[in-house]
Design a protein around this motif. Structure first.
Motif, PDB file in Angstrom:
ATOM      1  N   ILE A 259       6.387  37.765  24.176  1.00 24.85           N
ATOM      2  CA  ILE A 259       6.633  38.283  25.525  1.00 24.85           C
ATOM      3  C   ILE A 259       5.691  39.445  25.830  1.00 24.85           C
ATOM      4  O   ILE A 259       5.085  39.511  26.903  1.00 24.85           O
ATOM      5  N   GLU A 260       5.540  40.356  24.890  1.00 29.63           N
ATOM      6  CA  GLU A 260       4.652  41.504  25.093  1.00 29.63           C
ATOM      7  C   GLU A 260       3.201  41.064  25.256  1.00 29.63           C
ATOM      8  O   GLU A 260       2.497  41.544  26.139  1.00 29.63           O
ATOM      9  N   LYS A 261       2.759  40.139  24.420  1.00 30.12           N
ATOM     10  CA  LYS A 261       1.372  39.665  24.474  1.00 30.12           C
ATOM     11  C   LYS A 261       1.118  38.908  25.775  1.00 30.12           C
ATOM     12  O   LYS A 261       0.097  39.104  26.433  1.00 30.12           O
ATOM     13  N   LEU A 262       2.040  38.028  26.150  1.00 31.79           N
ATOM     14  CA  LEU A 262       1.901  37.260  27.389  1.00 31.79           C
ATOM     15  C   LEU A 262       1.856  38.159  28.625  1.00 31.79           C
ATOM     16  O   LEU A 262       1.100  37.909  29.556  1.00 31.79           O
ATOM     17  N   THR A 263       2.673  39.189  28.618  1.00 33.56           N
ATOM     18  CA  THR A 263       2.781  40.076  29.772  1.00 33.56           C
ATOM     19  C   THR A 263       1.428  40.650  30.186  1.00 33.56           C
ATOM     20  O   THR A 263       1.146  40.782  31.374  1.00 33.56           O
TER      21      THR A 263
ATOM     22  N   ASP B 173      -6.789  33.400  28.624  1.00 25.21           N
ATOM     23  CA  ASP B 173      -6.153  33.393  27.298  1.00 25.21           C
ATOM     24  C   ASP B 173      -4.822  32.650  27.339  1.00 25.21           C
ATOM     25  O   ASP B 173      -4.484  31.920  26.400  1.00 25.21           O
ATOM     26  N   ILE B 174      -4.064  32.855  28.398  1.00 24.15           N
ATOM     27  CA  ILE B 174      -2.786  32.142  28.542  1.00 24.15           C
ATOM     28  C   ILE B 174      -3.042  30.646  28.650  1.00 24.15           C
ATOM     29  O   ILE B 174      -2.393  29.844  27.977  1.00 24.15           O
ATOM     30  N   TRP B 175      -3.998  30.263  29.480  1.00 23.79           N
ATOM     31  CA  TRP B 175      -4.314  28.855  29.695  1.00 23.79           C
ATOM     32  C   TRP B 175      -4.764  28.201  28.396  1.00 23.79           C
ATOM     33  O   TRP B 175      -4.313  27.114  28.045  1.00 23.79           O
ATOM     34  N   GLN B 176      -5.636  28.872  27.653  1.00 18.97           N
ATOM     35  CA  GLN B 176      -6.105  28.326  26.378  1.00 18.97           C
ATOM     36  C   GLN B 176      -4.957  28.175  25.387  1.00 18.97           C
ATOM     37  O   GLN B 176      -4.828  27.144  24.731  1.00 18.97           O
TER      38      GLN B 176
ATOM     39  N   ASN C  40       7.791  28.260  30.410  1.00 19.97           N
ATOM     40  CA  ASN C  40       8.015  28.678  31.794  1.00 19.97           C
ATOM     41  C   ASN C  40       7.412  30.058  32.050  1.00 19.97           C
ATOM     42  O   ASN C  40       6.771  30.289  33.075  1.00 19.97           O
ATOM     43  N   LEU C  41       7.632  30.977  31.123  1.00 19.85           N
ATOM     44  CA  LEU C  41       7.089  32.318  31.266  1.00 19.85           C
ATOM     45  C   LEU C  41       5.558  32.285  31.281  1.00 19.85           C
ATOM     46  O   LEU C  41       4.928  32.909  32.135  1.00 19.85           O
ATOM     47  N   ALA C  42       4.966  31.546  30.362  1.00 14.81           N
ATOM     48  CA  ALA C  42       3.510  31.473  30.295  1.00 14.81           C
ATOM     49  C   ALA C  42       2.925  30.862  31.567  1.00 14.81           C
ATOM     50  O   ALA C  42       1.976  31.414  32.154  1.00 14.81           O
TER      51      ALA C  42
ATOM     52  N   GLN D 289      -1.239  35.078  38.240  1.00 19.59           N
ATOM     53  CA  GLN D 289      -2.578  35.649  38.129  1.00 19.59           C
ATOM     54  C   GLN D 289      -3.634  34.791  38.821  1.00 19.59           C
ATOM     55  O   GLN D 289      -4.679  35.291  39.208  1.00 19.59           O
ATOM     56  N   ARG D 290      -3.367  33.508  38.938  1.00 14.61           N
ATOM     57  CA  ARG D 290      -4.307  32.590  39.575  1.00 14.61           C
ATOM     58  C   ARG D 290      -3.562  31.718  40.594  1.00 14.61           C
ATOM     59  O   ARG D 290      -3.414  30.504  40.404  1.00 14.61           O
ATOM     60  N   PRO D 291      -3.121  32.326  41.693  1.00 19.02           N
ATOM     61  CA  PRO D 291      -2.295  31.598  42.654  1.00 19.02           C
ATOM     62  C   PRO D 291      -3.031  30.502  43.426  1.00 19.02           C
ATOM     63  O   PRO D 291      -2.387  29.669  44.048  1.00 19.02           O
TER      64      PRO D 291
END
Length: 114
Positions: A33-37, A43-46, A65-67, A74-76
């Motif tokens: 959770i901390e890293k994703l935030t 990085d999230i997508w990869q 779901n969170l990711a 971030q990329r709407p």
């Protein structure tokens, strides 16, 4: 005054004093959770692509779901991300089908506008 569901959930996981009955979050989940935030969208997508390719069912629904949510925030205007997020939500419905439909519709709109 009515307390929202979100406020009630926050209260249940809050640490009042010395964990006064609060829910313990496993260290690995807390680190994720901390890293994703604060992760960059690429990085999230990869990480999502690699994790889901390795074992599509292994990542817990709350984590995916969170990711996807953070990625979409971030990329709407990224049609691919929105489409993937919508498709993923459909796999774990029906609770999130309305959200999935919105994401998929927005993805299609963006593709048409290209």
């Amino acid at each position: 005054m009515t307390v929202s569901d979100l406020t009630q959930l926050m209260s249940k996981v809050s640490t009042k004093g010395v964990n006064d009955g609060a829910v313990e979050i496993p260290v690995e989940a807390r680190r994720l959770i901390e890293k994703l935030t604060f992760a960059a969208p690429e990085d999230i997508w990869q990480a999502l692509r690699e994790s889901l390719a390795e074992d599509w069912t292994a990542l817990p629904v709350w984590a995916r779901n969170l990711a996807f949510r953070l990625l979409c925030l971030q990329r709407p205007d990224d049609a691919e991300n929105l489409g993937q997020a919508g498709a993923d939500l459909l796999s774990f419905g029906p609770d999130w089908d309305a959200f999935a439909g919105q994401l998929l519709a927005r993805s299609e709109e963006l593709k048409k506008d290209r």
